[in-house]
Every structure is written in C-alpha cells, then in structure tokens.
Design a protein around this motif. Sequence first.
Motif: not given
Length: 194
Positions: A83-88, A90-92
Amino acid sequence: MADKNRNAKTRTGDLSRHDWLVAAVSALAEGGVEAVKVERLAKTLGVSKGSFYWHFKDHAQLLAAILDFWAADFTQQLIDNAAGLATPKERLRHLARQALTKTIFGIDSARAEAAMQAWAATDPHVGMRLCAVDAARVGYLEKELLENGLEPAKAQAGAKTLYLALLGLYIARGYNQHLADDQVYMALVDMVLE
C-alpha cells in the motif's frame, strides 16, 4: 517431575494463538484438513493438548480461525505491505514478488494454497469463504490495473489472468519446477501492466 510440569506450563504460556494457527496451516498444507488434529498439533508444538484450550474453544473454532488467518495474513497483509508504494505498477510488482515467496511463516505457500482449495471443494462453507478471498484478491488486482489506466474490461481480464496464472504456478511447483518459473510470471505481470 514437578520441574518438567512447570516447564510444560511455561511453554504453554509462551505459545500464542498465532503459533497454533501457523502449526494448523502447516498441517493443512502437508496433509489436508484431515491432518489438522489438536493432538497432532500439540505434539508438533511440543506441548500438551491443554495448551490448545488457552486459545480455542474446540476444533471447529480452530478451523474457523484458519479461514480468518488465511484472509488476513495470506491476503490482506500482502495487500497492506504494498500500500505505501507510490504507483500501481510498483504496488503490483511488489505484490507479485510477495506472492511468489515460497514460504510464509515456514509454510510452503503453494501447498497451503492447494490445500485450502481442496478443503473448499469439499466443504460449502469453506468454499464460500475462499470465494470471498478470491474476490478480494482479484478485486485488488483489478483496482490497481484500473488505476494504471486499463479500461474496465481489460482490467478485469488482466486481474483474472494474473490470479489464475499464479494459482497455476503454485500447482506446477508441486511437480514441475521447470514449468513453475517465477521470472515468467513476473514477465506476465509486466505485460498486463503495459
């Protein structure tokens, strides 16, 4: 003899509900729901069966707690970690790398997933709970793909593709390590994100 009993009591007090749940999911992964027996878990943990009752009313409550644990620690926690990562993207990518982790709490994640699915196939209540976990997982993927700019139909198809491919990879880990290629899965994640 009194010292031995005192040590057993101390060990009982040291065990947490989490310890019992990890042991239960590990047993589930190794032998299916039939392997989740209080006596067997107590032996694995090196305690008496009485320790179990500090944390659970009965076997049925343990089985229900496994489902809650699965939804929280094997699903929501992975989502929360990204959740804390900036972009979709990065999160995925982060979520995919976590999902490819071979063991969680010392439990073979692929075997645990297969055992959960097998249990769900034989118990309608478990099936409903696992469908809810599947929906949460796919829903999260779809939301991130939408945020990444995919059209709704493509986001939904991409989310299902990623999820089903991961389940397939987990199955292949059990018998064909060459086919269960983590790098190929990460390449699929990148393709869906493009």
